[in-house]
Design a protein around this motif. Structure first.
Motif, PDB file in Angstrom:
ATOM      1  N   GLY A 255       0.838  -1.306  -0.044  1.00  0.00           N
ATOM      2  CA  GLY A 255       0.124   0.094  -0.075  1.00  0.00           C
ATOM      3  C   GLY A 255       0.783   1.363  -0.131  1.00  0.00           C
ATOM      4  O   GLY A 255       1.926   1.205   0.676  1.00  0.00           O
ATOM      5  N   LEU A 256       0.440   2.280  -0.663  1.00  0.00           N
ATOM      6  CA  LEU A 256       1.088   3.430  -0.962  1.00  0.00           C
ATOM      7  C   LEU A 256       0.492   4.646  -0.576  1.00  0.00           C
ATOM      8  O   LEU A 256      -0.773   4.612  -0.537  1.00  0.00           O
ATOM      9  CB  LEU A 256       1.541   3.658  -2.304  1.00  0.00           C
ATOM     10  N   SER A 257       1.191   5.767   0.080  1.00  0.00           N
ATOM     11  CA  SER A 257       0.406   6.925   0.324  1.00  0.00           C
ATOM     12  C   SER A 257       1.424   8.088   0.349  1.00  0.00           C
ATOM     13  O   SER A 257       2.929   7.714   0.373  1.00  0.00           O
ATOM     14  CB  SER A 257      -0.155   6.748   1.853  1.00  0.00           C
ATOM     15  N   SER A 258       0.993   9.224   0.511  1.00  0.00           N
ATOM     16  CA  SER A 258       1.980  10.518   0.177  1.00  0.00           C
ATOM     17  C   SER A 258       1.557  11.496   1.099  1.00  0.00           C
ATOM     18  O   SER A 258       0.352  11.554   1.398  1.00  0.00           O
ATOM     19  CB  SER A 258       2.340  10.876  -1.282  1.00  0.00           C
ATOM     20  N   LEU A 259       2.374  12.697   1.221  1.00  0.00           N
ATOM     21  CA  LEU A 259       2.017  13.658   1.960  1.00  0.00           C
ATOM     22  C   LEU A 259       1.208  14.567   0.913  1.00  0.00           C
ATOM     23  O   LEU A 259       1.604  15.007  -0.144  1.00  0.00           O
ATOM     24  CB  LEU A 259       3.134  14.540   2.565  1.00  0.00           C
ATOM     25  N   LYS A 260      -0.138  14.820   1.556  1.00  0.00           N
ATOM     26  CA  LYS A 260      -0.898  15.792   0.571  1.00  0.00           C
ATOM     27  C   LYS A 260      -0.975  17.200   1.149  1.00  0.00           C
ATOM     28  O   LYS A 260      -1.050  18.143   0.215  1.00  0.00           O
ATOM     29  CB  LYS A 260      -2.304  14.991   0.551  1.00  0.00           C
ATOM     30  N   ASP A 261      -1.507  17.510   2.633  1.00  0.00           N
ATOM     31  CA  ASP A 261      -1.686  18.797   3.063  1.00  0.00           C
ATOM     32  C   ASP A 261      -1.110  18.859   4.223  1.00  0.00           C
ATOM     33  O   ASP A 261      -0.625  17.885   4.771  1.00  0.00           O
ATOM     34  CB  ASP A 261      -3.032  19.198   2.770  1.00  0.00           C
TER      35      ASP A 261
END
Length: 282
Positions: A255-261
């Motif tokens: 699973g992937l995720s990134s910094l958005k706000d």
């Protein structure tokens, strides 16, 4: 007084009373009876050490009853004077058991205190000795640090969350640990500092990817997946010294995720990766 100090006093009292009781037995009783009573004394001490103060007291009372009974019905007439007599012998027997039980309790309390201390030390350590990574809580702290750095310098930040799904529900602990160690090896083989690979708790591995966009994180995830298929793991006690294919253990989810706000925290990003892990859009 500390528990170790109390244990030393219990040990001193037991040793002193044991010597006194043994001396009384030898001096007061005939040789044949003295041998039997010394064996009885040893039994009282053993029972006390294996139980508690009350268990030792019960053993002492029983030994006194046995000595009186044997003396009365076997026709044993102990030698005695004003100090070395049956009364002091029986009193010594009555004290030995509780002292042995008290020593056993003191040793148990010292052990519990040591276990609590070691557990606290383990809790405060940063790295997990089993996996050679940051512990899950410290990995979350490190992720928060990278979030602050990414915001400060306006850089990208992504994470990859790896989860091992065993094929059966009856996996031994040694198998699980070996499989996770193999997964961590794979993640480290395809990355390099400042990327952080850490155990995330359970069957999960967290990879913190500073200055990586989601597309770059996907490339690393693809490399991990490709290498994972050929990796072997080495569970303790396995008859296969050359290891077993990790595919025998289970499957790997990514699973992937990134910094958005600016409101994103480590928990939010990890939760987003968990949703990606289970098929949601990241």
């Amino acid at each position: 007084m500390t528990e170790s100090g109390r244990a030393r006093w219990w040990a001193f009292g037991l040793a002193l009373m044991t010597i006194l009781a043994a001396m009384l037995v030898v001096v007061v009783n005939p040789f044949e009876a003295a041998l039997a009573y010394l064996a009885l004394l040893l039994g009282v001490i053993v029972v006390g050490l294996l139980t508690s103060v009350w268990g030792g007291l019960a053993a002492s009372a029983l030994s006194v009853f046995v000595i009186v009974l044997v003396n009365q019905y076997a026709g044993i007439f102990p030698r005695e004077n004003a100090i070395l007599n049956v009364a002091t012998e029986l009193a010594a027997y009555l004290l030995v058991g509780p002292l042995a039980g008290g020593l056993a309790g003191a040793i148990d309390r010292v052990q519990r205190e040591a276990d609590r201390y070691l557990a606290r030390v383990e809790e405060l350590t940063v790295h997990d000795e089993t996996f050679g990574t940051l512990k899950p809580d410290w990995a979350a702290v490190r992720l928060d640090e990278e979030i602050l750095r990414a915001r400060c310098f306006n850089r990208s930040l992504s994470i990859a969350l790896l989860q091992l799904d065993p094929k059966t529900n009856t996996i031994a602990r040694s198998e699980r640990i070996a499989a996770l160690q193999a997964t961590i090896r794979v993640a480290r083989a395809v990355t390099q500092p400042p990327i952080v690979v850490s155990h995330a708790g359970g069957d999960q591995v967290l990879i913190v990817l500073p200055e990586h966009t989601l597309d770059q994180a996907q490339l690393i995830a693809d490399s991990i997946r490709a290498k994972f298929l050929s990796e072997k793991y080495f569970p303790k006690g396995s008859a296969q010294s050359l290891g077993k294919p990790i595919g025998d253990y289970g499957n790997l989810k990514l699973g992937l995720s990134s910094l958005k706000d600016r409101s994103d925290t480590a928990q939010i990003i990890i939760e987003r990766a968990n949703q990606s892990l289970h098929g949601s859009i990241y």
